[in-house]
Enzyme design. Structure first.
Site, PDB file in Angstrom:
ATOM      1  N   LYS A  48      19.551  27.231  17.090  1.00  0.00           N
ATOM      2  CA  LYS A  48      18.626  26.204  16.601  1.00  0.00           C
ATOM      3  C   LYS A  48      19.261  24.833  16.868  1.00  0.00           C
ATOM      4  O   LYS A  48      20.480  24.689  16.813  1.00  0.00           O
ATOM      5  CB  LYS A  48      18.415  26.403  15.084  1.00  0.00           C
ATOM      6  N   GLY A  75      11.067  20.529  11.043  1.00  0.00           N
ATOM      7  CA  GLY A  75      11.884  19.403  10.576  1.00  0.00           C
ATOM      8  C   GLY A  75      13.379  19.669  10.668  1.00  0.00           C
ATOM      9  O   GLY A  75      14.160  19.238   9.813  1.00  0.00           O
ATOM     10  N   CYS A 132      12.481  16.512  19.954  1.00  0.00           N
ATOM     11  CA  CYS A 132      11.971  17.069  18.693  1.00  0.00           C
ATOM     12  C   CYS A 132      10.804  16.226  18.192  1.00  0.00           C
ATOM     13  O   CYS A 132      10.955  15.018  17.996  1.00  0.00           O
ATOM     14  CB  CYS A 132      13.045  17.106  17.618  1.00  0.00           C
ATOM     15  N   LYS A 166      16.802  19.090  27.069  1.00  0.00           N
ATOM     16  CA  LYS A 166      15.493  19.695  26.766  1.00  0.00           C
ATOM     17  C   LYS A 166      14.477  18.567  26.653  1.00  0.00           C
ATOM     18  O   LYS A 166      14.602  17.663  25.826  1.00  0.00           O
ATOM     19  CB  LYS A 166      15.589  20.461  25.436  1.00  0.00           C
ATOM     20  N   ASN A 195       9.586  21.275  25.525  1.00  0.00           N
ATOM     21  CA  ASN A 195       9.536  21.458  24.073  1.00  0.00           C
ATOM     22  C   ASN A 195       8.073  21.605  23.660  1.00  0.00           C
ATOM     23  O   ASN A 195       7.169  21.528  24.498  1.00  0.00           O
ATOM     24  CB  ASN A 195      10.181  20.254  23.392  1.00  0.00           C
ATOM     25  N   GLY A 251       7.581  27.709  27.435  1.00  0.00           N
ATOM     26  CA  GLY A 251       6.248  27.268  27.013  1.00  0.00           C
ATOM     27  C   GLY A 251       5.219  28.335  27.325  1.00  0.00           C
ATOM     28  O   GLY A 251       4.714  28.405  28.439  1.00  0.00           O
TER      29      GLY A 251
HETATM   30  O1  RRO Z   1      12.747  21.698  13.958  1.00  0.00           O
HETATM   31  C1  RRO Z   1      11.667  21.323  14.461  1.00  0.00           C
HETATM   32  O2  RRO Z   1      10.735  20.890  13.774  1.00  0.00           O
HETATM   33  C2  RRO Z   1      11.443  21.357  15.903  1.00  0.00           C
HETATM   34  C3  RRO Z   1      12.340  20.903  16.843  1.00  0.00           C
HETATM   35 BR1  RRO Z   1      14.035  20.301  16.415  1.00  0.00          BR
HETATM   36  C4  RRO Z   1      11.985  20.888  18.210  1.00  0.00           C
HETATM   37  O3  RRO Z   1      12.742  20.460  19.110  1.00  0.00           O
HETATM   38  N1  RRO Z   1      10.768  21.338  18.544  1.00  0.00           N
HETATM   39  C5  RRO Z   1       9.893  21.787  17.619  1.00  0.00           C
HETATM   40  O4  RRO Z   1       8.785  22.207  17.979  1.00  0.00           O
HETATM   41  N2  RRO Z   1      10.247  21.801  16.304  1.00  0.00           N
END
Ligand code: RRO
Length: 313
Positions: A48, A75, A132, A166, A195, A251
Site C-alpha cells: 500500500k 485516504g 492519489c 505511478k 491510478n 486499470g
Molecule cells: O488510499 C487511497 O485513497 C488511494 C490512493 Br493512495 C491511490 O493512489 N489511489 C486510490 O485510488 N486510492
C-alpha cells in the site's frame, strides 16, 4: 504440445514472473496481507502507498464495487513508511520482488522516506505514487507538471533503489506530451499507468444516496470502467517514451485477455487492483493461466513476441 510458454518480465534487471502482480492499494496494508501476496502466484509484492506517519485513512464506508468496477476514497490508510521498510527482510523468503509504494504528503516527506528506504537492501524497487486522488485538500501531483518535475528531481537525488512512478490517467494528447516531457528529464526505471480515475461518483437510485462516505461520495474509479483509459495511457506513454522505459499497465485487468491487450499496447508487466479486491489472491494464477492459454493459441512463447505490436488501421 509441450512448448514452454513464459510470462516472465524484467524491469531494470529485476525479474517479475509472472508479469502479473498486485496494484498498490487493495489488500496490501498489513504484514499478513503482504504475506498472502508473497505466498500467492503474484509476480511481486507491492505495498500500500505509505506516508511518513501511520494513517487510519478516511471514514468508512470508503470502498464500494458494482458489476463494472469500484469507487474508493480510502485516504491512504497505512502503517507508516518505517513498517514497510522493516517488513522487507521477511519478504525475502518469497523470492519475488518487494516493491514499496511511496505517497508522502509533501516533497519533504517523499525525500525523507525515499532516503530512509535506501538503507534497506531487501527492498527491490520503489513506486513513487504521484496520483492519489483521495487526500482531502491535496490535488494530485501528477496533474501539476512543474510540481511533478520538481518532485522527481529532488527524490531521485536521494534515491538508491530502482524507482518508478505511478501516474494519474490523462485524457488529452497535450497532457500526455507534457508529462512525457517531464518524465524524459529523469532516469526512471518504470512508469505505471494508471491510478484510479478521480473524481467519480456512484449513486444508489433506490436509496437516493452516494455509495461511500468521504468527500460527499466522490472517489477514484477502478475496474472495467477505466480499462480503455488505462490502455490509452499505456500506449501513449510507451510511444512518447520511445519504447525505452518499461510501462506497467494497471486499470481494469481481470482476465488473461485483458493482460494480453495491455502488453500488446506496450506494457512490460501488469497489476491487478479491483479484481484482486473482488476475488483475492487466486486472481494471479488464473490471469496468468489465461494469458498463457491465449499466447499458446496465438503461437507466442514469450511476451517479447507481441509486446507493443499493436496494429493500427
Ligand atoms: O488510499 C487511497 O485513497 C488511494 C490512493 Br493512495 C491511490 O493512489 N489511489 C486510490 O485510488 N486510492
Amino acid at each position: 504440445m509441450s512448448s514452454h510458454i513464459s510470462t516472465k518480465a524484467a524491469i531494470a534487471g529485476i525479474t517479475i514472473e509472472p508479469c502479473i502482480f498486485n496494484a498498490a492499494g487493495p489488500l496490501c496494508v498489513t504484514k499478513e496481507e503482504l504475506e498472502a501476496i508473497g505466498s500467492s502466484h503474484s509476480g511481486a509484492i507491492m505495498t500500500k502507498s505509505c506516508t511518513f506517519e501511520p494513517r487510519p485513512g478516511n471514514p468508512e464506508p470508503r470502498y464500494y464495487e458494482d458489476a463494472l468496477g469500484s469507487i474508493n476514497s480510502m485516504g491512504l490508510p497505512n502503517l507508516g513508511y518505517m513498517k514497510y521498510a522493516e517488513f522487507s527482510s521477511e519478504m525475502k523468503k518469497y523470492r519475488k520482488p518487494y516493491i514499496v509504494s511511496v505517497a508522502g504528503l509533501s516533497l519533504q516527506d517523499n525525500i525523507e522516506i525515499v532516503k530512509y528506504l535506501g538503507q534497506f537492501k531487501d527492498i527491490d524497487a520503489i513506486e513513487l505514487n504521484l496520483s492519489c486522488p483521495n487526500v482531502i485538500g491535496k490535488p494530485q501531483v501528477a496533474y501539476d507538471f512543474d510540481a511533478s518535475d520538481e518532485m522527481l528531481r529532488e527524490v531521485l537525488k536521494v534515491n538508491k533503489h530502482v524507482l518508478g512512478v505511478k501516474l494519474s490517467p490523462y485524457f488529452d494528447f497535450a497532457h500526455f506530451q507534457q508529462m512525457a516531457g517531464v518524465l524524459k528529464k529523469h532516469k526512471l526505471a518504470f512508469v505505471s499507468c494508471v491510478n484510479s480515475l478521480g473524481e467519480g461518483l456512484f449513486i444508489d437510485a433506490d436509496a437516493e444516496q452516494v455509495a461511500i462516505k468521504p468527500k460527499g461520495g466522490f472517489g477514484g474509479i477502478g475496474g472495467d470502467y477505466i480499462k480503455p483509459t488505462a490502455l490509452a495511457n499505456v500506449r501513449k506513454f510507451y510511444e512518447l517514451l520511445d519504447r525505452k522505459v518499461p510501462i506497467v499497465g494497471v486499470g481494469g485487468i481481470k482476465s488473461g485477455r485483458d493482460a494480453f491487450e495491455f502488453i500488446l499496447a506496450g506494457a512490460t508487466a501488469v497489476q491487478i487492483g479491483t479484481e484482486f479486491m473482488r476475488s483475492g489472491t487466486a486472481c494471479f494464477a488464473r490471469v496468468d493461466a489465461e494469458l498463457k492459454a491465449l499466447m499458446k493459441e496465438k503461437g507466442y512463447s514469450t511476451l517479447d513476441d507481441f509486446r507493443g505490436k499493436l496494429k493500427v488501421l
